[in-house]
Design a protein around this motif. Structure first.
Motif, PDB file in Angstrom:
ATOM      1  N   VAL A   1       0.870  -1.186   0.000  1.00 50.64           N
ATOM      2  CA  VAL A   1       0.000   0.000   0.000  1.00 50.64           C
ATOM      3  C   VAL A   1       0.904   1.232   0.000  1.00 50.64           C
ATOM      4  CG1 VAL A   1      -1.650   1.354   1.361  1.00 50.64           C
ATOM      5  CG2 VAL A   1      -1.982  -1.108   1.095  1.00 50.64           C
ATOM      6  N   ILE A   2       0.641   2.128  -0.942  1.00 52.12           N
ATOM      7  CA  ILE A   2       1.433   3.352  -1.051  1.00 52.12           C
ATOM      8  C   ILE A   2       0.509   4.506  -0.717  1.00 52.12           C
ATOM      9  CG2 ILE A   2       2.905   4.767  -2.548  1.00 52.12           C
ATOM     10  CD1 ILE A   2       1.980   1.288  -3.626  1.00 52.12           C
ATOM     11  N   ARG A   3       0.952   5.346   0.225  1.00 52.09           N
ATOM     12  CA  ARG A   3       0.102   6.457   0.680  1.00 52.09           C
ATOM     13  C   ARG A   3       0.765   7.790   0.340  1.00 52.09           C
ATOM     14  NH1 ARG A   3      -3.705   4.402   4.389  1.00 52.09           N
ATOM     15  NH2 ARG A   3      -3.265   2.259   4.993  1.00 52.09           N
ATOM     16  N   ASN A   4       0.035   8.626  -0.389  1.00 56.38           N
ATOM     17  CA  ASN A   4       0.537   9.950  -0.770  1.00 56.38           C
ATOM     18  C   ASN A   4      -0.125  11.072   0.016  1.00 56.38           C
ATOM     19  OD1 ASN A   4       2.315   9.046  -2.873  1.00 56.38           O
ATOM     20  ND2 ASN A   4       0.476   8.564  -4.064  1.00 56.38           N
ATOM     21  N   VAL A   5      -1.281  10.768   0.609  1.00 59.60           N
ATOM     22  CA  VAL A   5      -2.030  11.746   1.406  1.00 59.60           C
ATOM     23  C   VAL A   5      -2.516  11.017   2.646  1.00 59.60           C
ATOM     24  CG1 VAL A   5      -4.011  13.320   1.427  1.00 59.60           C
ATOM     25  CG2 VAL A   5      -2.839  12.873  -0.727  1.00 59.60           C
ATOM     26  N   VAL A   6      -2.432  11.682   3.796  1.00 58.96           N
ATOM     27  CA  VAL A   6      -2.877  11.032   5.036  1.00 58.96           C
ATOM     28  C   VAL A   6      -4.402  10.928   5.034  1.00 58.96           C
ATOM     29  CG1 VAL A   6      -3.010  11.235   7.554  1.00 58.96           C
ATOM     30  CG2 VAL A   6      -0.889  11.865   6.360  1.00 58.96           C
ATOM     31  N   THR A   7      -4.890   9.721   5.246  1.00 58.65           N
ATOM     32  CA  THR A   7      -6.332   9.502   5.429  1.00 58.65           C
ATOM     33  C   THR A   7      -6.518   8.137   6.094  1.00 58.65           C
ATOM     34  OG1 THR A   7      -8.515   9.593   4.351  1.00 58.65           O
ATOM     35  CG2 THR A   7      -6.790   8.436   3.160  1.00 58.65           C
ATOM     36  N   GLY A   8      -7.757   7.823   6.443  1.00 59.43           N
ATOM     37  CA  GLY A   8      -8.089   6.497   6.969  1.00 59.43           C
ATOM     38  C   GLY A   8      -7.286   6.127   8.196  1.00 59.43           C
ATOM     39  N   SER A   9      -6.865   4.866   8.237  1.00 51.83           N
ATOM     40  CA  SER A   9      -6.214   4.339   9.442  1.00 51.83           C
ATOM     41  C   SER A   9      -4.873   5.022   9.726  1.00 51.83           C
ATOM     42  CB  SER A   9      -6.006   2.832   9.310  1.00 51.83           C
ATOM     43  OG  SER A   9      -5.095   2.572   8.271  1.00 51.83           O
ATOM     44  N   LEU A  10      -4.224   5.546   8.684  1.00 55.18           N
ATOM     45  CA  LEU A  10      -2.923   6.186   8.899  1.00 55.18           C
ATOM     46  C   LEU A  10      -3.062   7.424   9.783  1.00 55.18           C
ATOM     47  CD1 LEU A  10       0.088   5.955   8.062  1.00 55.18           C
ATOM     48  CD2 LEU A  10      -0.397   7.674   6.332  1.00 55.18           C
ATOM     49  N   SER A  11      -4.152   8.139   9.566  1.00 55.91           N
ATOM     50  CA  SER A  11      -4.420   9.342  10.352  1.00 55.91           C
ATOM     51  C   SER A  11      -4.565   8.983  11.837  1.00 55.91           C
ATOM     52  CB  SER A  11      -5.691   9.991   9.801  1.00 55.91           C
ATOM     53  OG  SER A  11      -6.178  10.943  10.674  1.00 55.91           O
ATOM     54  N   ASN A  12      -5.296   7.914  12.118  1.00 54.39           N
ATOM     55  CA  ASN A  12      -5.479   7.471  13.511  1.00 54.39           C
ATOM     56  C   ASN A  12      -4.193   6.902  14.089  1.00 54.39           C
ATOM     57  OD1 ASN A  12      -8.182   8.090  13.215  1.00 54.39           O
ATOM     58  ND2 ASN A  12      -8.674   6.032  12.486  1.00 54.39           N
ATOM     59  N   ARG A  13      -3.488   6.117  13.280  1.00 57.04           N
ATOM     60  CA  ARG A  13      -2.297   5.427  13.777  1.00 57.04           C
ATOM     61  C   ARG A  13      -1.187   6.406  14.139  1.00 57.04           C
ATOM     62  NH1 ARG A  13       0.196   2.210   9.594  1.00 57.04           N
ATOM     63  NH2 ARG A  13      -1.902   1.873   8.888  1.00 57.04           N
ATOM     64  N   LEU A  14      -1.024   7.454  13.310  1.00 61.71           N
ATOM     65  CA  LEU A  14       0.068   8.403  13.552  1.00 61.71           C
ATOM     66  C   LEU A  14      -0.397   9.686  14.240  1.00 61.71           C
ATOM     67  CD1 LEU A  14       2.120   8.135  10.212  1.00 61.71           C
ATOM     68  CD2 LEU A  14       2.307   6.741  12.265  1.00 61.71           C
ATOM     69  N   GLY A  15      -1.700   9.833  14.417  1.00 65.88           N
ATOM     70  CA  GLY A  15      -2.223  11.060  15.040  1.00 65.88           C
ATOM     71  C   GLY A  15      -1.963  12.278  14.176  1.00 65.88           C
ATOM     72  N   ILE A  16      -2.060  12.103  12.875  1.00 67.52           N
ATOM     73  CA  ILE A  16      -1.825  13.218  11.942  1.00 67.52           C
ATOM     74  C   ILE A  16      -3.125  13.522  11.208  1.00 67.52           C
ATOM     75  CG2 ILE A  16      -0.572  13.920   9.842  1.00 67.52           C
ATOM     76  CD1 ILE A  16       1.812  12.436  10.872  1.00 67.52           C
ATOM     77  N   LYS A  17      -3.384  14.823  11.037  1.00 61.56           N
ATOM     78  CA  LYS A  17      -4.639  15.256  10.403  1.00 61.56           C
ATOM     79  C   LYS A  17      -4.810  14.685   9.001  1.00 61.56           C
ATOM     80  CE  LYS A  17      -5.935  19.696  12.337  1.00 61.56           C
ATOM     81  NZ  LYS A  17      -5.332  21.013  12.257  1.00 61.56           N
ATOM     82  N   GLU A  18      -6.061  14.404   8.670  1.00 55.17           N
ATOM     83  CA  GLU A  18      -6.412  13.966   7.313  1.00 55.17           C
ATOM     84  C   GLU A  18      -5.954  15.021   6.295  1.00 55.17           C
ATOM     85  OE1 GLU A  18      -8.948  11.578   6.022  1.00 55.17           O
ATOM     86  OE2 GLU A  18      -9.260  10.506   7.897  1.00 55.17           O
TER      87      GLU A  18
END
Ligand code: UDP
Length: 245
Positions: free
Chosen positions: A98-115
């Protein structure tokens, strides 16, 4: 005459949630058939979306052709009808990249970073394809320990994944689509060559319209439970834009 004209479809080799794989008279080639199912939550959420398979077959074909023309080795050989593609037979490596270019979904929760925060060079994650374990997030050490892959192969795949991401980010931006994140899979051919396999479609990518930031992908079903017409129209919109120069 093209040698692929002599391909004959044989028995079903495997059937997944959204695709069926057929063997052929050529031991090294398969036929991938795109079904009309749309699934989420490991198959718990499921609908029948008439002709979605036709859209995904065409969208995947256009993307794989573009990647092939940019030097990426893929399993794709040719589209043979509106739902099917002829592909090289590979043994799928049970890892989802999985390649992520914009924070969204579980990544936002996991890292505590805004969508919606941009990830300049992208983040690559690997998930172990295992329905019973619900596809857990793992790292390189886990994958090698599981005996799925070697470090050398992983490094090779990471370099291809970065290349694919750079190519697709621009490809979609030219269509006014932000490639937020996406999932790809690789397989080994009978020559032990690693090939990009599976599909790349609105089922496996997050696509946001560049102007409106509206979703044009499976999240319309997965997160928003939108009406079938709305989901179909969004997939159709992606196809329409890919066909524009
Ligand atoms: N994805 C996919 N198949 C999967 C899991 C993820 O195609 O089995 C894609 C999904 O469409 C999205 C990206 O990979 O583009 C990240 O999905 P994930 O489920 O990890 O999203 P999250 O909600 O955890 O951010």
């Amino acid at each position: 005459m093209n040698q692929n004209s002599f391909i004959i479809k044989k028995s079903v080799f495997s059937e997944g949630k959204t695709k069926k794989i057929y063997l052929t008279n050529d031991p090294f080639k398969i036929i991938v058939h795109h079904k009309d199912n749309l699934t989420a939550l490991n198959g718990l959420k499921k609908i029948f979306l008439l002709d979605k398979g036709i859209l995904n077959n065409e969208i995947t074909t256009l993307i794989f052709r573009f990647l092939h023309s940019s030097g990426i080795k893929t399993h794709f050989i040719q589209k043979i009808n509106n739902r099917e593609q002829l592909c090289h037979k590979v043994q799928i490596i049970p890892l989802e990249f999985v390649i992520r270019n914009v924070v969204t979904g579980s990544l936002s929760n996991r890292l505590g970073i805004k969508e919606e925060k941009i990830i300049p060079n992208g983040i690559i994650e690997i998930f172990y394809k295992n329905d019973t374990l619900e596809d857990p997030l793992i790292n390189d050490n886990h994958a090698v320990f599981l005996g799925i892959i070697s470090y050398e192969e992983l490094n090779y795949i990471y370099s291809i994944v970065k290349n694919i991401n750079n190519l697709l980010k621009i490809y979609f931006l030219n269509k006014n689509i932000i490639l937020v994140d996406f999932k790809i899979e690789f397989g080994r051919s009978h020559k032990n060559e690693i090939l990009l396999s599976d599909e790349i479609s609105p089922d496996t990518c997050r696509f946001w319209d560049k102007k409106t930031m509206k979703k044009l992908d499976k999240d319309l079903f997965r997160l928003e439970s939108q009406k079938k017409d709305k989901i179909f129209d969004s997939y159709m919109e992606v196809l329409k834009r890919l066909n524009q120069e």
